[in-house]
Design an enzyme around this catalytic site. Structure first.
Site, PDB file in Angstrom:
ATOM      1  N   ARG A  36       2.099  -4.739   6.210  1.00  0.00           N
ATOM      2  CA  ARG A  36       1.360  -3.747   5.428  1.00  0.00           C
ATOM      3  C   ARG A  36       2.177  -2.473   5.393  1.00  0.00           C
ATOM      4  O   ARG A  36       2.518  -1.914   6.446  1.00  0.00           O
ATOM      5  CB  ARG A  36      -0.026  -3.453   6.013  1.00  0.00           C
ATOM      6  CG  ARG A  36      -0.772  -2.446   5.117  1.00  0.00           C
ATOM      7  CD  ARG A  36      -2.208  -2.228   5.509  1.00  0.00           C
ATOM      8  NE  ARG A  36      -2.859  -1.361   4.516  1.00  0.00           N
ATOM      9  CZ  ARG A  36      -4.115  -1.453   4.122  1.00  0.00           C
ATOM     10  NH1 ARG A  36      -4.890  -2.387   4.625  1.00  0.00           N
ATOM     11  NH2 ARG A  36      -4.599  -0.620   3.219  1.00  0.00           N
ATOM     12  N   ARG A  72      -0.978   9.163  -9.922  1.00  0.00           N
ATOM     13  CA  ARG A  72      -0.996   7.950  -9.092  1.00  0.00           C
ATOM     14  C   ARG A  72      -0.380   6.748  -9.803  1.00  0.00           C
ATOM     15  O   ARG A  72       0.302   5.927  -9.191  1.00  0.00           O
ATOM     16  CB  ARG A  72      -2.436   7.610  -8.695  1.00  0.00           C
ATOM     17  CG  ARG A  72      -3.096   8.588  -7.749  1.00  0.00           C
ATOM     18  CD  ARG A  72      -4.538   8.158  -7.470  1.00  0.00           C
ATOM     19  NE  ARG A  72      -4.603   6.800  -6.943  1.00  0.00           N
ATOM     20  CZ  ARG A  72      -4.413   6.495  -5.661  1.00  0.00           C
ATOM     21  NH1 ARG A  72      -4.186   7.429  -4.770  1.00  0.00           N
ATOM     22  NH2 ARG A  72      -4.474   5.233  -5.268  1.00  0.00           N
ATOM     23  N   ASP A 131       0.829  -1.207   0.000  1.00  0.00           N
ATOM     24  CA  ASP A 131       0.000   0.000   0.000  1.00  0.00           C
ATOM     25  C   ASP A 131       0.862   1.255   0.000  1.00  0.00           C
ATOM     26  O   ASP A 131       1.990   1.250   0.509  1.00  0.00           O
ATOM     27  CB  ASP A 131      -0.926  -0.019   1.225  1.00  0.00           C
ATOM     28  CG  ASP A 131      -2.100   0.950   1.058  1.00  0.00           C
ATOM     29  OD1 ASP A 131      -2.365   1.386  -0.072  1.00  0.00           O
ATOM     30  OD2 ASP A 131      -2.740   1.262   2.078  1.00  0.00           O
ATOM     31  N   ARG A 155      -4.889  -1.932   8.962  1.00  0.00           N
ATOM     32  CA  ARG A 155      -6.081  -2.744   8.733  1.00  0.00           C
ATOM     33  C   ARG A 155      -5.769  -3.854   7.738  1.00  0.00           C
ATOM     34  O   ARG A 155      -4.754  -3.836   7.044  1.00  0.00           O
ATOM     35  CB  ARG A 155      -7.240  -1.878   8.247  1.00  0.00           C
ATOM     36  CG  ARG A 155      -6.949  -1.014   7.037  1.00  0.00           C
ATOM     37  CD  ARG A 155      -8.176  -0.180   6.617  1.00  0.00           C
ATOM     38  NE  ARG A 155      -7.851   0.741   5.556  1.00  0.00           N
ATOM     39  CZ  ARG A 155      -7.801   2.079   5.685  1.00  0.00           C
ATOM     40  NH1 ARG A 155      -8.044   2.645   6.857  1.00  0.00           N
ATOM     41  NH2 ARG A 155      -7.504   2.840   4.650  1.00  0.00           N
ATOM     42  N   SER A 166      -8.061  -4.881   5.314  1.00  0.00           N
ATOM     43  CA  SER A 166      -8.693  -4.591   4.027  1.00  0.00           C
ATOM     44  C   SER A 166      -9.122  -5.844   3.247  1.00  0.00           C
ATOM     45  O   SER A 166      -8.872  -5.966   2.047  1.00  0.00           O
ATOM     46  CB  SER A 166      -7.764  -3.724   3.164  1.00  0.00           C
ATOM     47  OG  SER A 166      -7.535  -2.476   3.787  1.00  0.00           O
ATOM     48  N   GLU A 180     -12.493  -4.882  -3.728  1.00  0.00           N
ATOM     49  CA  GLU A 180     -13.102  -3.551  -3.555  1.00  0.00           C
ATOM     50  C   GLU A 180     -12.398  -2.479  -4.405  1.00  0.00           C
ATOM     51  O   GLU A 180     -12.896  -1.349  -4.524  1.00  0.00           O
ATOM     52  CB  GLU A 180     -13.064  -3.127  -2.075  1.00  0.00           C
ATOM     53  CG  GLU A 180     -14.015  -3.935  -1.189  1.00  0.00           C
ATOM     54  CD  GLU A 180     -13.565  -5.365  -0.962  1.00  0.00           C
ATOM     55  OE1 GLU A 180     -12.345  -5.581  -0.759  1.00  0.00           O
ATOM     56  OE2 GLU A 180     -14.407  -6.282  -1.012  1.00  0.00           O
ATOM     57  N   HIS A 191       2.207   3.243  -9.044  1.00  0.00           N
ATOM     58  CA  HIS A 191       1.998   1.810  -9.317  1.00  0.00           C
ATOM     59  C   HIS A 191       3.165   1.255 -10.135  1.00  0.00           C
ATOM     60  O   HIS A 191       3.634   0.144  -9.905  1.00  0.00           O
ATOM     61  CB  HIS A 191       0.682   1.591 -10.067  1.00  0.00           C
ATOM     62  CG  HIS A 191      -0.533   2.015  -9.299  1.00  0.00           C
ATOM     63  ND1 HIS A 191      -0.703   1.710  -7.969  1.00  0.00           N
ATOM     64  CD2 HIS A 191      -1.638   2.721  -9.658  1.00  0.00           C
ATOM     65  CE1 HIS A 191      -1.866   2.210  -7.546  1.00  0.00           C
ATOM     66  NE2 HIS A 191      -2.447   2.834  -8.552  1.00  0.00           N
ATOM     67  N   LEU A 224      11.032 -20.404  -4.625  1.00  0.00           N
ATOM     68  CA  LEU A 224       9.996 -19.572  -4.000  1.00  0.00           C
ATOM     69  C   LEU A 224       8.632 -19.763  -4.688  1.00  0.00           C
ATOM     70  O   LEU A 224       8.569 -19.858  -5.911  1.00  0.00           O
ATOM     71  CB  LEU A 224      10.420 -18.101  -4.123  1.00  0.00           C
ATOM     72  CG  LEU A 224       9.447 -17.047  -3.604  1.00  0.00           C
ATOM     73  CD1 LEU A 224       9.448 -17.031  -2.085  1.00  0.00           C
ATOM     74  CD2 LEU A 224       9.827 -15.664  -4.140  1.00  0.00           C
TER      75      LEU A 224
HETATM   76  C1  IPE Z   1      -5.468  -2.755  -0.075  1.00  0.00           C
HETATM   77  O1  IPE Z   1      -5.108  -1.435  -0.314  1.00  0.00           O
HETATM   78  C2  IPE Z   1      -5.474  -3.539  -1.339  1.00  0.00           C
HETATM   79  C3  IPE Z   1      -4.201  -3.666  -2.031  1.00  0.00           C
HETATM   80  C4  IPE Z   1      -3.031  -3.267  -1.638  1.00  0.00           C
HETATM   81  C5  IPE Z   1      -4.283  -4.348  -3.282  1.00  0.00           C
HETATM   82  P1  IPE Z   1      -6.207  -0.285  -0.411  1.00  0.00           P
HETATM   83  O2  IPE Z   1      -5.439   0.975  -0.536  1.00  0.00           O
HETATM   84  O3  IPE Z   1      -7.186  -0.591  -1.467  1.00  0.00           O
HETATM   85  O4  IPE Z   1      -6.916  -0.388   1.015  1.00  0.00           O
HETATM   86  P2  IPE Z   1      -7.879   0.599   1.777  1.00  0.00           P
HETATM   87  O5  IPE Z   1      -8.991   0.945   0.846  1.00  0.00           O
HETATM   88  O6  IPE Z   1      -7.091   1.820   2.142  1.00  0.00           O
HETATM   89  O7  IPE Z   1      -8.316  -0.147   2.994  1.00  0.00           O
HETATM   90  C1  IPE Z   2      -1.664   0.217  -3.316  1.00  0.00           C
HETATM   91  O1  IPE Z   2      -1.426   1.560  -3.366  1.00  0.00           O
HETATM   92  C2  IPE Z   2      -1.892  -0.379  -4.674  1.00  0.00           C
HETATM   93  C3  IPE Z   2      -3.262  -0.822  -4.917  1.00  0.00           C
HETATM   94  C4  IPE Z   2      -4.246  -0.820  -4.070  1.00  0.00           C
HETATM   95  C5  IPE Z   2      -3.522  -1.338  -6.239  1.00  0.00           C
HETATM   96  P1  IPE Z   2      -2.603   2.612  -3.358  1.00  0.00           P
HETATM   97  O2  IPE Z   2      -2.995   2.894  -4.754  1.00  0.00           O
HETATM   98  O3  IPE Z   2      -3.703   2.161  -2.472  1.00  0.00           O
HETATM   99  O4  IPE Z   2      -1.879   3.879  -2.725  1.00  0.00           O
HETATM  100  P2  IPE Z   2      -2.473   4.894  -1.672  1.00  0.00           P
HETATM  101  O5  IPE Z   2      -2.974   4.114  -0.514  1.00  0.00           O
HETATM  102  O6  IPE Z   2      -3.555   5.659  -2.374  1.00  0.00           O
HETATM  103  O7  IPE Z   2      -1.300   5.759  -1.326  1.00  0.00           O
HETATM  104 MG    MG Z   3      -4.140   2.415  -0.499  1.00  0.00          MG
END
Ligand code: IPE
Ligand code: IPE
Ligand code: MG
Length: 252
Positions: free
Chosen positions: A191, A39, A26, A197, A199, A73, A43, A137
């Protein structure tokens, strides 16, 4: 028969180096935002971290690495971000699978793949097949994965195969139908990105996993950060319901 010991019915070993690490990657969006980038740039950089983690885990002797790439989600995100993530996933498979294979990595994808397009599904099937006999792995990517989906899907699978078990089944009956039936439960969960959390990640499998949260954003997570997480894990006392005294008695 279950392949691995269940943490709620038996006491699994607590290896020095976690056998199985599960990570919620995350913080990509925030990493990009801090740099005034879109954003999706976050990624893209996140994929670099995935590469580094696979390499480091192989070197450290971790047997299973499970990465949460897209949750059930995450479809709620803007359509262009969702479509970018799908493209990135496909590109990653195209580019990396042969390298993973050369490095004896077994690739598994878990999640509800029915929402992915045909091309992506075909790539997934081919990649899993190509690497299925590798015994280095095991890298699992959770894509369109949800912990609740996993449990519901397992119940459905069990009842289809064993209609006589409807309303009358035990944990061990369900386990072979869960998506990570081929792996021991995670020893260490990480995490990144500061949220504390789950998630909807591996709800069933994390029952007795050691949880580790770090503020570091996924694109900045590196070998040293992984080693810090492992060091924290090594200091934990994994009791699996027992008292601390029982553990000391067993050791002497
Ligand atoms: C959790 O991250 C899912 C992944 C890393 C794929 P999110 O960024 O979607 O989680 P929430 O919405 O903050 O809980
Ligand atoms: C995690 O990073 C990647 C995915 C959920 C695909 P985020 O895209 O959730 O990044 P933040 O939480 O917005 O910084
Ligand atoms: Mg996120």
């Amino acid at each position: 028969m279950a392949l691995f010991r269940s943490s709620t019915r038996t006491i699994p070993a607590s290896p020095e180096v976690p056998r199985h690490i599960a990570i919620i990657m995350d913080g990509n969006g925030r990493w990009a935002k801090q740099r005034l980038l879109p954003r999706i740039a976050g990624h893209q950089r996140g994929v670099e971290t995935v590469r580094e983690m696979v390499k480091t885990c192989r070197q450290l002797g971790v047997e299973y690495l499970t990465l949460f790439a897209f949750s059930s989600e995450n479809w709620r995100r803007p359509a262009d971000e969702v479509s970018f993530l799908m493209q990135l996933f496909l590109k990653m498979l195209e580019r990396e699978v042969s390298k993973l294979h050369e490095n004896n990595v077994r690739l598994k994808i878990i999640g509800d793949l029915s929402r992915f397009d045909e091309q992506l599904r075909q790539y997934i099937t081919d990649a899993e097949k190509l690497t299925s006999a590798n015994d280095g792995l095991t890298l699992t990517i959770a894509a369109n994965y949800g912990g609740r989906w996993d449990i519901m899907h397992a119940v459905e699978g069990l009842w289809k195969a064993h209609p006589e078990m409807q309303g009358n089944f035990a944990e061990e009956d369900l386990e072979p139908y869960l998506s990570m039936h081929y792996a021991p439960e995670p020893d260490l969960f990480i995490r990144t990105g500061g949220e504390q959390r789950i998630s909807n990640f591996l709800l069933w499998q994390l029952a007795y996993t050691e949880l580790y949260f770090t503020e570091i954003l996924w694109p900045s997570f590196d070998r040293a950060a992984l080693e810090a997480a492992i060091q924290s894990y090594q200091k934990r006392e994994r009791r699996f319901g027992r008292t601390s005294e029982q553990l000391t008695e067993n050791q002497s």
